[in-house]
Design a protein around this motif. Structure first.
Motif, short mmCIF file in Angstrom:
data_model
loop_
_atom_site.label_atom_id
_atom_site.label_comp_id
_atom_site.label_asym_id
_atom_site.label_seq_id
_atom_site.Cartn_x
_atom_site.Cartn_y
_atom_site.Cartn_z
N MET A 129 26.16 81.71 53.03
CA MET A 129 26.68 82.69 52.49
C MET A 129 26.18 82.53 51.06
O MET A 129 26.36 81.79 50.39
CB MET A 129 28.04 82.97 52.40
N LEU A 130 25.49 83.95 50.57
CA LEU A 130 24.95 84.05 49.32
C LEU A 130 26.16 84.43 48.32
O LEU A 130 27.05 84.88 48.63
CB LEU A 130 24.03 85.20 49.36
N LEU A 131 25.57 83.87 47.11
CA LEU A 131 26.64 84.38 45.95
C LEU A 131 25.98 85.30 45.37
O LEU A 131 24.76 85.48 45.18
CB LEU A 131 26.59 83.37 44.99
N GLU B 233 29.82 85.94 39.75
CA GLU B 233 29.35 85.72 40.82
C GLU B 233 30.30 85.84 41.87
O GLU B 233 31.60 85.19 41.99
CB GLU B 233 28.51 84.24 41.00
N PRO C 154 31.23 85.88 46.48
CA PRO C 154 30.79 85.64 47.82
C PRO C 154 30.27 86.97 48.38
O PRO C 154 30.80 88.09 48.28
CB PRO C 154 31.72 84.84 48.66
N LEU D 101 30.51 88.27 51.39
CA LEU D 101 31.71 88.92 52.03
C LEU D 101 32.09 89.92 51.28
O LEU D 101 32.51 91.16 51.98
CB LEU D 101 32.83 88.06 52.25
N ARG E 284 26.34 97.23 47.29
CA ARG E 284 27.98 98.05 46.70
C ARG E 284 28.86 96.70 46.76
O ARG E 284 29.17 95.92 47.75
CB ARG E 284 28.17 98.89 47.80
N ARG F 133 31.53 99.29 42.93
CA ARG F 133 30.31 100.06 42.22
C ARG F 133 29.09 99.80 43.12
O ARG F 133 28.73 98.70 43.51
CB ARG F 133 30.12 99.34 40.91
N LYS G 203 16.84 84.84 48.28
CA LYS G 203 17.53 84.55 47.10
C LYS G 203 17.64 85.72 46.25
O LYS G 203 16.64 86.60 46.12
CB LYS G 203 16.89 83.27 46.45
#
Lengths: 98, 997
Positions: free
Chosen positions: A1-3, A12, A14, A16, A59, A66, A78
């Motif tokens: 899972m990206l930050l 930062e 997650p 989700l 978003r 936002r 990345k």
């Protein structure tokens, strides 16, 4: 899972909390009625889908709600950087020129 | 005679702490601290399973997570039957029940073993070739048979009664692997005071120190040093040590998935304990210290029970105090197997011979073995072993051919060398590089903030591993913002070295031979299968892998990948890096569905949304249907009524008297601000600027491509305030669509959007008596037709609470929608129902709502439209403001295809037989006699029995539909063809008189 760094919340969070919203920097023409069929096709249907650096809209839907823009590498997934909606494409990317 | 292979004085388990268990209904005894595998071996049991394809008898290969053979079922009770558990990982507890798998009628006599004799039929790729014809037989015959014959354990057939926990964790340094290297890295990082997590898959940390008897660190035996170091780490507040925890997946940005086995090792777990716990860890830096895995030798019948990895035999002896045989042979291509032979010999086990592929093995371990009187055969190979259910001999031959000699043995220990575990590094998207000198793939280019240390990084020798790992831990901590670690580096006084080995098929199993020399035990792939794949044209290792299934079993090729690669490269005449390595994927070892799913199952799988009248509806017999996450009342049957009787009654009652319907699930958005009207003009096709305050309008929203996106009634509460309604399913995406345009395309507009869907409960009161029902409860609103005409909205009070009262209709009858703050929804509903009963009203659900609106030809977006329908297609041209110069979709609507003739248009359908109700989704054709496949010109979108019309009614999208009024078309169904007539969309009260009726 990206930050993902939200440029409005300035932190930062997650992946989700976010939702992708397609390619960025495709402005709706001011006088859209006057667009030719070809120009409308380019505006609405055609996307670059680049391998490498991509400019995307995201978003922070489960956060500040936002929309913002991001530069991301579609090969490594990345995030290079994020910036506010309406700001121009960044001229210099962090880590560029090395 | 129990535990006759347990050697007193050896191992670290306590003799007095026994644990009883059964394997295939036979009772055995082991010790606390045993694994199922060590306990079975202590009882002299090597035969534990049958192989996947050939049903060959299989034993225990390893002493760890890489085990491909010893897969068993663990049965706790009727519901808790876990298949495919590695016996080498399952900790023993008193009362454990294990069963063997994939055999019938018994483990020692298995009918399926006929596959072994018939194995030429089942060679590589046999699925692809053998079962091609006839095609239809694949689904009905071949696949079910193959699935029944192959495969491993049986899934449990009851719901999983256990619960699974999940936790998110953050740390500066995450150390994966708790062997000597991982412990050293964790010590270095922990000293900086940063948050450190150290995880290891074993119950006790220590890694290879578990079996390495010859290591001394800081003046003590390696294992004892490790336990002391762990105790120190556990005592530190900034460190979390997780034993029995496997790092199974390495994801983006140092996000690592760990699964902790919390209670599988307990005799009677506390029911409050989760069975497993999923850790999702985000680390600033990761130290990968995953060690190396010993490879087996690839020779004929190397899968016989009793043939095992040398390091495993050593672990069973040095940790569990178990001898894997009384008279063992050793087959090796490197030094590390000598240490196993030496330890066993010293423990009193006879070592019949060490067979070494190397011509003149030399060095201190070789000398030591020789000094102990062990025969060493250099330059020789074990070309086959004897015995079926248990190995009983090994046959030795000079490696370049010559006279054979058969040596009786009861176990064979083998070692072809060590493969660094680069799985997690590779999962992190790091690129491995082949080191030609040592013939190993090692971490090359890093993709994430991680660092490899120790054996997984190709570092040999305990001393070098500890130095490297300590430095890695310190570096990781420093990069994560920690202060430099104090030099308290552990000192290695004695260590062993694992030198090189060999890759690929050993002599006797090479090119041109057809013996069963297994490369991948779990998927039954032999050296011959891999060569065959190359002969049949597979060139890339990815193709070889898929054709042979080498490395594709649940063990993920931990022991087999490198051998398979070397054999393929050899057969292709290429170097190993040219053939390439297959990609490592998560999970490293199998992960239960339970751990992944956690609490998100059953009622917690998805949120359930209930309206404020849900309880009332339940008490009053409503039948519910799911609409997205909502539970909506579907119909309200009276005693003895089925759905049809109930809906027919409800439909008639609404048109004759009145009905109450909970419409709260409608999406509601408040659009507020000086530019609200301007914004509405841009988002909807209709004009809004001139809509008077207090009036409503039906609005249609398009996407930029001109297709209908959503619809709903909008009321203007003030010059700068609109109460917008959306479809139930569209609420969230309409809000998103509006926000998107407001934030990014029209940011200059001064507008604020607020979702108010859940703030207002909505009670629709429809029917000729609707005003009479509401009026007595309302204060401050004149509800007369003159003061409050159709399509208007008023604010006032009902039952003493604020209301936004809409006069609008989705039934075609005089109607109102009473909006009240959600907290009062049920109370106002009950008050309206009390009034309604005086005027013959009923309550109705979504089914009646659908029928009533269809009788009037009102569309439902998403049912009568599908994302390719324009307002004109839907017969709604009037909603598009002709004088408008801009709105979302204005340009899309002018695209040539959207203006072309012959587009599908929404029309009404009447079946020639009024009693026939069409199926929604049924296709429509012009000529039913044409050959199949027929040209389909449309489909049915809505279809109901209409009690009010006394016949069936339907809506359909039909090509050029409005130009076909009165035409007869056909709906072909499996059993008959239905004749239909094209009509207008309004089936009831065409003049619309009921709106004021």
């Amino acid at each position: 899972m990206l930050l993902i760094h939200c440029p409005y919340c300035e932190e930062e969070r997650p992946e989700l909390e976010f939702r992708n919203a397609g390619e960025a920097h495709i402005a709706r023409p001011a006088n859209i009625v006057a667009e030719s069929d070809e120009d409308f096709e380019k505006f609405f249907f055609i996307r670059a889908n680049t391998k490498g650096l991509v400019y995307e809209r995201w978003r922070h839907v489960h956060g500040c709600a936002r929309f913002f823009n991001a530069v991301r590498d579609s090969v490594s997934d990345k995030f290079i950087m994020t910036y506010k909606a309406g700001e121009p494409k960044p001229k210099k990317l962090p880590g560029a020129g090395k | 005679m129990s535990a006759s292979f347990r050697i007193s004085g050896k191992g670290r388990l306590t003799q007095a702490r026994t644990a009883r268990f059964t394997f295939d209904d036979k009772a055995y005894s082991g010790l606390a601290g045993d694994t199922l595998a060590s306990a079975l071996l202590a009882n002299g049991v090597h035969l534990v399973g049958r192989s996947f394809k050939y049903h060959r008898p299989r034993g225990i290969l390893s002493a760890g997570a890489e085990e491909p053979n010893a897969l068993v079922g663990i049965h706790r009770d009727a519901a808790r039957k876990t298949p495919n558990v590695r016996a080498t990982v399952q900790e023993l507890y008193d009362g454990l029940t294990a069963v063997s798998q994939n055999r019938w009628p018994s483990l020692s006599f298995d009918v399926g073993a006929v596959n072994d004799v018939a194995s030429p039929l089942f060679s590589a790729g046999f699925y692809y070739k053998t079962f091609m014809w006839p095609k239809a037989a694949w689904k009905s015959l071949y696949e079910p048979k193959i699935r029944a014959a192959a495969g491993l354990g049986v899934s449990p057939d009851l719901p999983d009664p256990d619960h699974y926990a999940a936790r998110f964790a953050h740390c500066e340094v995450l150390v994966l692997g708790g062997g000597a290297a991982g412990i050293a890295a964790a010590l270095a990082a922990a000293e900086t005071g940063l948050r450190v997590i150290l995880c290891d898959e074993q119950a006790e940390l220590g890694g290879a120190l578990r079996f390495e008897s010859g290591s001394t660190i800081d003046g003590r035996n390696g294992w004892d040093w490790a336990q002391a170091a762990i105790a120190r780490l556990v005592a530190m507040d900034n460190v979390r040590v997780l034993p029995r925890t496997t790092a199974f997946g390495y994801y983006a940005q140092n996000f690592v998935g760990l699964v902790e086995r919390v209670s599988d090792h307990l005799q009677s777990p506390d029911p409050d304990l989760p069975r497993e716990r999923l850790w999702q860890v985000r680390a600033k830096r990761v130290v990968i210290a995953t060690g190396a895995i010993e490879r087996h030798m690839v020779f004929a019948d190397n899968d016989r029970p009793g043939v095992m990895l040398a390091s495993a035999a050593r672990a069973y002896l040095n940790h569990y105090g178990v001898a894997v045989g009384r008279n063992v042979g050793v087959y090796t291509a490197n030094d590390s197997a000598y240490a196993a032979a030496i330890d066993l010999k010293k423990a009193g086990v006879n070592v019949a011979a060490i067979v070494d592929l190397r011509d003149n093995p030399a060095g201190s371990v070789i000398d030591e073995a020789r000094a102990l009187g062990i025969e060493i055969h250099g330059g020789r190979a074990v070309v086959r072993v004897g015995g079926k259910l248990r190995v009983n001999s090994m046959t030795v031959q000079p490696k370049n051919g010559g006279g054979e000699r058969t040596i009786p043995v009861d176990a064979v220990l083998m070692s072809a060398g060590w493969t660094p575990s680069v799985h997690l590094f590779s999962q992190s998207r790091g690129k491995v590089a082949f080191n030609d000198e040592v013939k190993r793939f090692l971490p090359g280019t890093y993709a994430q903030d991680c660092i490899s240390a120790g054996a997984c990084n190709g570092t040999d020798g305990l001393s070098a591993c500890l130095d490297e790992a300590y430095a890695a831990g310190a570096k990781a901590a420093k990069e994560a913002g920690g202060k430099a670690a104090k030099p308290a580096k552990p000192k290695v006084e004695a260590s062993e070295s694992w030198s090189r080995g060999m890759l690929g098929a050993a002599p006797g199993a090479g090119s041109g031979t057809t013996v069963k020399a297994f490369v991948d035990f779990q998927n039954d792939v032999t050296a011959k299968d891999i060569r065959q794949a190359v002969h049949e044209g597979m060139r890339s290792i990815e193709h070889v892998k898929r054709f042979t299934t080498n490395g594709m079993a649940t063990d993920q090729g931990k022991t087999s990948n490198m051998h398979g690669l070397a054999i393929a490269a050899d057969e292709l005449g290429k170097q190993i890096p040219e053939v390439g390595l297959t990609t490592f994927r998560a999970p490293y070892t199998p992960v239960t569905f339970g751990a992944i799913v956690g609490h998100a199952r059953g009622k917690l799988f998805d949120p359930t949304r209930r309206t404020t009248t849900h309880g009332w509806a339940e008490r009053n017999g409503a039948v519910f249907e799911d609409v997205g996450q909502w539970k909506r009342a579907w119909y309200f049957p009276k005693e003895g009524e089925d759905i049809h009787a109930s809906v027919n009654r409800e439909c008639v009652t609404v048109r004759k008297a009145a009905g109450l319907f909970d419409a709260s699930t409608l999406g509601k958005i408040e659009v507020v601000g000086p530019d609200a009207a301007k914004f509405m003009e841009l988002l909807y096709t209709n004009p809004w600027e001139k809509l008077e305050v207090g009036r409503c309008r039906y609005g249609v929203m398009l996407r930029e491509d001109g297709f209908i996106y959503d619809d709903g009634v909008v009321g203007r509460l003030a010059a700068d305030r609109f109460h917008v309604t959306t479809t139930t399913g569209g609420a969230a995406r309409v809000m998103n669509h509006m926000e998107d345009y407001l934030q990014t395309e029209f940011p200059d507009l001064n507008v604020w959007l607020t979702s108010i869907s859940e703030q207002w409960a909505v009670i629709a009161v429809q029917g000729p008596n609707s005003r009479k029902i509401i009026e007595p409860l309302v204060e401050g609103i004149d509800m007369s037709d003159a003061a409050m005409p159709h399509m208007s909205v008023r604010e006032g009070k009902i039952c003493g609470v604020p209301t936004r009262l809409f006069r609008m209709s989705f039934s075609g009858e005089r109607g109102f929608e009473v909006n009240v703050p959600a907290d009062y929804g049920e109370a106002v509903w009950e008050a309206l129902w009390a009034e309604g009963q005086k005027h013959g009203a009923c309550t109705y659900g979504t089914e009646t709502m659908h029928v009533l609106r269809a009788e009037k030809g009102y569309i439902i977006v998403g049912q009568d439209t599908d994302g390719t329908v324009t307002p004109n297609d839907a017969g709604l041209d009037w909603v598009v403001g002709k004088k408008k110069t801009d709105f979302v979709g204005i340009r899309g609507l002018r695209r040539p295809d959207l203006l072309a003739r012959g587009r599908k248009q929404l029309v009404g359908l009447k079946t020639k037989d009024p009693n026939t109700v069409l199926e929604e989704g049924a296709q429509i054709v012009a000529d039913p006699k044409q050959p199949i496949p027929m040209k389909m010109i449309g489909h049915v979108t809505s279809s109901y029995w209409s009690e009010n019309c006394g016949r069936s009614i339907a809506l359909a999208l039909v090509a050029g539909g409005r130009g076909r009024m009165g035409e007869t078309l056909y709906v072909p169904m499996p059993d008959r063809t239905i004749e239909v007539e094209i009509t207008g969309m309004v089936f009831f009260d065409e003049k619309g008189e009921h709106l004021n009726g």
